[in-house]
Design a protein around this motif. Structure first.
Motif, PDB file in Angstrom:
ATOM      1  N   THR A  13       0.823  -1.222   0.000  1.00  0.00           N
ATOM      2  CA  THR A  13       0.000   0.000   0.000  1.00  0.00           C
ATOM      3  C   THR A  13       0.850   1.263   0.000  1.00  0.00           C
ATOM      4  OG1 THR A  13      -0.101  -0.076   2.417  1.00  0.00           O
ATOM      5  CG2 THR A  13      -1.870  -1.180   1.200  1.00  0.00           C
ATOM      6  N   GLY A  14       2.170   1.133   0.027  1.00  0.00           N
ATOM      7  CA  GLY A  14       3.028   2.308   0.028  1.00  0.00           C
ATOM      8  C   GLY A  14       3.083   2.953   1.402  1.00  0.00           C
ATOM      9  N   ILE A  15       3.477   4.230   1.410  1.00  0.00           N
ATOM     10  CA  ILE A  15       3.648   4.942   2.663  1.00  0.00           C
ATOM     11  C   ILE A  15       3.218   6.384   2.489  1.00  0.00           C
ATOM     12  CG2 ILE A  15       6.036   5.560   2.125  1.00  0.00           C
ATOM     13  CD1 ILE A  15       6.708   5.249   5.051  1.00  0.00           C
ATOM     14  N   ALA A  16       2.661   6.952   3.551  1.00  0.00           N
ATOM     15  CA  ALA A  16       2.238   8.350   3.497  1.00  0.00           C
ATOM     16  C   ALA A  16       3.454   9.259   3.342  1.00  0.00           C
ATOM     17  CB  ALA A  16       1.464   8.715   4.761  1.00  0.00           C
ATOM     18  N   PRO A  17       3.353  10.295   2.517  1.00  0.00           N
ATOM     19  CA  PRO A  17       4.521  11.170   2.292  1.00  0.00           C
ATOM     20  C   PRO A  17       5.080  11.762   3.576  1.00  0.00           C
ATOM     21  CG  PRO A  17       2.827  11.593   0.657  1.00  0.00           C
ATOM     22  CD  PRO A  17       2.212  10.669   1.667  1.00  0.00           C
ATOM     23  N   ASP A  18       4.226  12.103   4.542  1.00  0.00           N
ATOM     24  CA  ASP A  18       4.727  12.712   5.778  1.00  0.00           C
ATOM     25  C   ASP A  18       5.367  11.704   6.718  1.00  0.00           C
ATOM     26  OD1 ASP A  18       2.417  11.369   6.287  1.00  0.00           O
ATOM     27  OD2 ASP A  18       1.488  12.929   7.539  1.00  0.00           O
ATOM     28  N   ALA A  19       5.302  10.417   6.377  1.00  0.00           N
ATOM     29  CA  ALA A  19       5.880   9.386   7.243  1.00  0.00           C
ATOM     30  C   ALA A  19       7.156   8.782   6.668  1.00  0.00           C
ATOM     31  CB  ALA A  19       4.849   8.280   7.488  1.00  0.00           C
ATOM     32  N   ILE A  20       7.594   9.277   5.500  1.00  0.00           N
ATOM     33  CA  ILE A  20       8.749   8.666   4.839  1.00  0.00           C
ATOM     34  C   ILE A  20      10.010   8.764   5.703  1.00  0.00           C
ATOM     35  CG2 ILE A  20      10.346   8.966   2.913  1.00  0.00           C
ATOM     36  CD1 ILE A  20       8.017   9.439   1.093  1.00  0.00           C
ATOM     37  N   HIS A  21      10.222   9.905   6.359  1.00  0.00           N
ATOM     38  CA  HIS A  21      11.431  10.079   7.158  1.00  0.00           C
ATOM     39  C   HIS A  21      11.288   9.508   8.569  1.00  0.00           C
ATOM     40  CE1 HIS A  21      13.176  12.538   4.022  1.00  0.00           C
ATOM     41  NE2 HIS A  21      12.064  13.263   3.976  1.00  0.00           N
ATOM     42  N   HIS A  23      10.485   5.527  -1.679  1.00  0.00           N
ATOM     43  CA  HIS A  23       9.639   6.209  -2.659  1.00  0.00           C
ATOM     44  C   HIS A  23       8.444   5.312  -2.973  1.00  0.00           C
ATOM     45  CE1 HIS A  23      12.967   9.024  -3.411  1.00  0.00           C
ATOM     46  NE2 HIS A  23      13.746   7.951  -3.452  1.00  0.00           N
ATOM     47  N   ASN A  24       7.278   5.897  -3.077  1.00  0.00           N
ATOM     48  CA  ASN A  24       6.092   5.158  -3.512  1.00  0.00           C
ATOM     49  C   ASN A  24       6.176   4.875  -5.005  1.00  0.00           C
ATOM     50  OD1 ASN A  24       4.719   4.962  -1.030  1.00  0.00           O
ATOM     51  ND2 ASN A  24       3.956   7.077  -1.236  1.00  0.00           N
ATOM     52  N   ARG A  25       5.795   3.676  -5.381  1.00  0.00           N
ATOM     53  CA  ARG A  25       5.732   3.311  -6.794  1.00  0.00           C
ATOM     54  C   ARG A  25       4.360   3.699  -7.330  1.00  0.00           C
ATOM     55  NH1 ARG A  25       5.728  -2.235  -7.167  1.00  0.00           N
ATOM     56  NH2 ARG A  25       6.419  -2.157  -9.349  1.00  0.00           N
TER      57      ARG A  25
END
Length: 470
Positions: free
Chosen positions: A400-408, A443-445
């Motif tokens: 499901t990928g990852i939320a942009p604000d949670a990448i770091h 990075h989300n695909r």
């Protein structure tokens, strides 16, 4: 030398190598000074001897066929004993017989050089008079008459005691000035060395006054340029120790915090089983799951501790990243098969500097994280591609990928993404990448419509040369 073989203070080392050569130079210079002074004194007094022997030679004459020496009283005064030195003369006639002066003065054994261009040159030599060393001027004086019969020998000698006394007096006076100069040099050297070592003393006092847990960088005031490399190395050591201490503190805090929960759950399950609240098989199954979770957490904590240990002292070697990727895929193949996942491995030969265990742990944690977030019958894979200036490792999934604000934030220990706890897997990956001075990013695909179709974990390494075949 002892200065090199023994541990000595910097102050003693500097003083020894500055003062000792100067002292040796002064001693050698004083020795040559005495020799030159004695030579100069002899040259000055030898001129007086030559003048005296010529004066006596000019007074010789022949009367009634006999050689006569008529010396005035004023000329004889210098040959009397005095407080300075004693002078003796001797005149030998044309036949080689003693004529005047002192018989105890040995006769000159040299011969007159009748063919010499300057026959009246005096000869200077050293001899002994009554056991006392003397310096003698000898002159073969031609006697002028109507019928010259030859030359007479005139000798004038002087005792050398006063010459040596005068040379020693000049030498002692000069030596006293040299000693005074040495005292001045030693004093100035002591002062300059003490001033030069003040920054080291200031650094020592600053370190002595620090608290036991203070590992902040040191910054002594007015540190000289030569001390800066030592201060940088010391601050580097302080930084490494601080990082090691912080790691240990985090390890203890994480272990105490995270292991408390499964242990509390396990205790509750045991109490529930003892009370008979549920069937024994159900309780044992729940307990097994809790134990597996605690075991996995403990293994992650130990892996994190091992990464920090290898970061400080682990040996570096050239590793084949493609081979390590294959090994990680084989190790986790049961989990891949359990979820019926479509696994793709695209790994070219690529070499990087690092520790094999750390690189294997990095790939395993990334792959395990991808398996955990990929749904059943999904797809995931590993790519290893060498480039001219980098080596790229990618681990991708179809989750499901990852939320942009949670990448770091996912690289922080026990962070949560959605409702799933991140544990320590990505934290271990980040520590490994940081220790190798590499770079990791998530990075989300996205598909052609911009929808998220999974996550891509990308790690970039500095390439290494291919190892020798041996």
């Amino acid at each position: 030398m002892h200065l090199f073989s023994r541990r000595r203070s910097v102050r003693a080392y500097l003083l020894a190598w500055i003062i000792l050569p100067i002292t040796l130079l002064i001693v050698v210079d004083s020795f040559w000074l005495y020799r030159n002074t004695l030579k100069s004194v002899n040259a000055a007094y030898d001129r007086m001897l030559i003048a005296s022997v010529h004066s006596i030679g000019d007074l010789l004459r022949i009367e009634n066929g006999e050689l006569k020496a008529s010396l005035p009283y004023a000329a004889l005064e210098i040959y009397e004993a005095s407080y300075s030195s004693r002078m003796i003369y001797r005149i030998t006639d044309l036949d080689g017989q003693f004529l005047d002066g002192d018989r105890d003065l040995p006769i000159y054994s040299g011969k007159a050089n009748k063919s010499a261009l300057y026959p009246l040159l005096a000869h200077i030599y050293e001899d002994s008079y009554n056991g006392e060393p003397v310096r003698v001027a000898a002159l073969f004086q031609p006697v002028v008459s109507n019928s010259p019969r030859g030359t007479a020998l005139v000798q004038v000698a002087e005792t050398q005691g006063y010459r040596a006394l005068l040379a020693r007096s000049i030498f002692i006076e000069t030596l006293m000035r040299q000693a005074l100069l040495l005292v001045v040099i030693v004093s100035i050297t002591l002062y300059v060395v003490s001033r030069a070592l003040q920054p080291i003393d200031a650094l020592r006092r600053q370190l002595d006054q620090r608290a036991a847990d203070d590992l902040s960088p040191v910054a002594p005031p007015m540190a000289p340029r030569e001390l800066q490399p030592f201060i940088r190395a010391l601050n580097g050591l302080m930084t490494r120790l601080q990082r090691q201490l912080n790691h240990q503190q985090r390890f203890v805090a994480n272990a105490s915090h995270q292991l408390r929960t499964p242990l509390a759950v396990l205790k509750t399950q045991v109490q529930s089983g003892l009370k008979g609240d549920a069937p024994a098989r159900e309780i044992l199954g729940e307990m097994s799951t809790t134990v597996d979770r605690a075991t996995g957490l403990a293994n992650q904590l130990l892996s994190l501790a091992k990464v920090e240990q290898l970061r400080v002292s682990g040996p570096q070697e050239v590793c084949d990243l493609s081979m390590l990727a294959r090994e990680a895929a084989v190790d986790l193949s049961p989990l891949i098969a359990e979820k019926n996942l479509d696994f793709e491995l695209d790994a070219e030969k690529a070499y990087v500097n690092g520790h094999p265990w750390m690189l294997g742990e990095l790939i395993s944690n990334l792959l395990h994280n991808a398996i955990r977030h990929t749904p059943k019958n999904g797809a995931l894979g590993i790519r290893v591609h060498p480039r001219p200036r980098e080596v790229e490792l990618q681990v991708w999934d179809s989750g499901t990928g990852i939320a942009p604000d949670a990448i770091h934030s996912v690289f922080t220990a026990f962070s949560s993404v959605g409702t799933s706890s991140g544990g320590l897997g990505l934290t271990i990956c980040h520590e490994i990448v940081d220790s190798m001075q590499a770079d990791i990013s998530l990075h989300n695909r996205l598909d052609s419509t911009g929808a998220c179709i999974g996550l891509n974990a990308r790690v970039v390494f500095t390439p290494s040369e291919m190892p020798n075949a041996s």
